[in-house]
Enzyme design. Structure first.
Site, PDB file in Angstrom:
ATOM      1  N   HIS A 146      21.695 105.286   8.078  1.00  0.00           N
ATOM      2  CA  HIS A 146      22.236 106.754   7.901  1.00  0.00           C
ATOM      3  C   HIS A 146      23.776 106.009   9.333  1.00  0.00           C
ATOM      4  O   HIS A 146      24.348 106.827   9.217  1.00  0.00           O
ATOM      5  CB  HIS A 146      21.993 107.362   8.907  1.00  0.00           C
ATOM      6  CG  HIS A 146      20.257 107.920   7.757  1.00  0.00           C
ATOM      7  ND1 HIS A 146      18.767 107.805   8.671  1.00  0.00           N
ATOM      8  CD2 HIS A 146      19.937 108.367   6.842  1.00  0.00           C
ATOM      9  CE1 HIS A 146      18.286 108.205   7.605  1.00  0.00           C
ATOM     10  NE2 HIS A 146      18.799 109.062   6.375  1.00  0.00           N
ATOM     11  N   LEU A 184      16.399  99.322   4.230  1.00  0.00           N
ATOM     12  CA  LEU A 184      16.320 100.137   4.762  1.00  0.00           C
ATOM     13  C   LEU A 184      16.086 102.345   4.366  1.00  0.00           C
ATOM     14  O   LEU A 184      16.949 102.002   3.685  1.00  0.00           O
ATOM     15  CB  LEU A 184      17.565 100.533   5.893  1.00  0.00           C
ATOM     16  CG  LEU A 184      16.943  99.802   7.300  1.00  0.00           C
ATOM     17  CD1 LEU A 184      16.741  99.013   6.837  1.00  0.00           C
ATOM     18  CD2 LEU A 184      18.006 100.366   8.891  1.00  0.00           C
TER      19      LEU A 184
HETATM   20  P1  AMP Z   1      18.334 110.273   3.391  1.00  0.00           P
HETATM   21  O1  AMP Z   1      18.387 110.873   4.770  1.00  0.00           O
HETATM   22  O2  AMP Z   1      17.339 109.417   3.315  1.00  0.00           O
HETATM   23  O3  AMP Z   1      18.406 111.909   2.279  1.00  0.00           O
HETATM   24  O4  AMP Z   1      19.850 109.681   3.677  1.00  0.00           O
HETATM   25  C1  AMP Z   1      20.281 110.761   3.821  1.00  0.00           C
HETATM   26  C2  AMP Z   1      21.764 109.570   3.464  1.00  0.00           C
HETATM   27  O5  AMP Z   1      21.657 107.694   3.800  1.00  0.00           O
HETATM   28  C3  AMP Z   1      21.770 109.415   1.578  1.00  0.00           C
HETATM   29  O6  AMP Z   1      23.528 109.294   1.205  1.00  0.00           O
HETATM   30  C4  AMP Z   1      21.342 107.520   1.513  1.00  0.00           C
HETATM   31  O7  AMP Z   1      21.867 107.195   1.015  1.00  0.00           O
HETATM   32  C5  AMP Z   1      21.954 106.720   2.741  1.00  0.00           C
HETATM   33  N1  AMP Z   1      21.125 106.152   3.343  1.00  0.00           N
HETATM   34  C6  AMP Z   1      20.158 105.921   2.976  1.00  0.00           C
HETATM   35  N2  AMP Z   1      19.179 104.893   3.374  1.00  0.00           N
HETATM   36  C7  AMP Z   1      20.334 104.014   3.496  1.00  0.00           C
HETATM   37  C8  AMP Z   1      20.575 102.884   3.569  1.00  0.00           C
HETATM   38  N3  AMP Z   1      19.214 102.078   3.926  1.00  0.00           N
HETATM   39  N4  AMP Z   1      21.789 102.255   3.496  1.00  0.00           N
HETATM   40  C9  AMP Z   1      22.600 102.632   3.947  1.00  0.00           C
HETATM   41  N5  AMP Z   1      22.856 104.496   3.167  1.00  0.00           N
HETATM   42  C10 AMP Z   1      21.181 104.394   3.186  1.00  0.00           C
END
Ligand code: AMP
Length: 287
Positions: free
Chosen positions: A38, A185
């Site tokens: 994030h 991650l």
């Molecule tokens: P989430 O909180 O899991 O819904 O993710 C929120 C945003 O962060 C989404 O656009 C995900 O694709 C991005 N995201 C989650 N994990 C990663 C990661 N390891 N690398 C890059 N972006 C991420």
């Protein structure tokens, strides 16, 4: 100074002000339990926009299992600190009742792109995602929104929603941030036990093996799949949900693999579902 808003009215007041000053506004939608993945999205928004809004909302309508929603990690006070350290201007952390004040009768649904990969195994998931992201876009009215390539299907579906429905927002894509051993991650990684955590990088290794075969010119999807998942199927902890090679734009499986190709997989380690993918843009030079 990071301002924390819990109501839609507070967010609208802040962004109206910024728009009046002609500031470019970037939105980073998240479900919280923030980590360096994030962080990469927030940093990109910080570099490219005058104002950065991070939303932290565990959206119930995109969970197809109640238990997964209940077990999803929540860490709002450390998330606010995280956003503060990265220079976000506003954290929007609404309650479920602020986002869903009454029974919903209107939804946003993207067809076809949601038929395979996660869409096939999580009924209603993408409708929940596109609907909540459409709400966030209407609340924040960002010029740009930042999404991770780790959730490749999510990003493709949102890009299509934005294109088909003329949302005035640019969708940016940020590379997947990984642990040194390759594991992408994810907020869900916290739920892995020590043994599960130690075998977890095998998912990324399998994707890389498939990508390598595609780069070297192998075009039979079933052959690639079988060779790539051999390492995974030997590990009793893993249960593969899907391992597919699709077109990166419309997310349909390829009868004959050619680049660009997206190799995407989901697998369960105990109670934890991991997803990951590798995008293969071009064959190895000389082929
Ligand atoms: P989430 O909180 O899991 O819904 O993710 C929120 C945003 O962060 C989404 O656009 C995900 O694709 C991005 N995201 C989650 N994990 C990663 C990661 N390891 N690398 C890059 N972006 C991420």
């Amino acid at each position: 100074m990071t301002f924390v808003a819990t109501s839609i009215a507070e967010v609208r007041a802040a962004v109206d002000d910024w728009r009046g000053q002609k500031d470019i506004i970037g939105l980073v939608p998240t479900m919280g339990a923030l980590h360096a993945g994030h962080g990469a999205l927030i940093d990109a928004a910080r570099r490219e926009c005058q104002r950065v809004v991070v939303s932290v909302f565990v959206n119930p309508t995109q969970f197809n299992q109640r238990q997964d929603f209940d077990l999803y990690p929540r860490a709002l006070s450390s998330d606010i600190e995280f956003c503060q350290q990265r220079g976000a201007d506003l954290v929007f952390a609404p309650s479920v009742s602020a986002m869903y004040p009454h029974a919903m009768r209107a939804f946003v649904e993207v067809e076809r792109l949601t038929d395979h990969l996660c869409g096939k195994f999580r009924p209603g998931h993408f409708r929940g995602v596109t609907t909540v992201v459409a709400k966030l876009f209407h609340i924040v009215e960002p010029h740009r929104a930042y999404f991770g390539r780790k959730d490749a299907q999510q990003r493709a579906v949102i890009r299509r929603m934005v294109a088909d429905l003329h949302f005035p927002v640019e969708i940016e894509g940020i590379e997947t941030v990984r642990e040194p051993d390759g594991l992408a991650l994810s907020s869900r990684n916290q739920r892995l036990g020590p043994q599960e955590r130690s075998v977890a990088p095998a998912l990324y290794r399998a994707l890389c093996r498939a990508a390598e075969m595609i780069r070297s010119g192998v075009s039979d999807p079933e052959g690639i799949r079988r060779a790539a998942i051999a390492g995974l199927t030997r590990l009793p902890e893993f249960r593969i949900e899907y391992f597919e090679i699709v077109d990166p734009e419309d997310l349909q499986p390829m009868a004959e693999v050619k680049t660009p190709a997206l190799v995407a997989a989901a697998a369960w380690l105990g109670q934890t579902r991991l997803i990951d993918n590798v995008l293969v843009l071009t064959p190895r030079p000389g082929l």
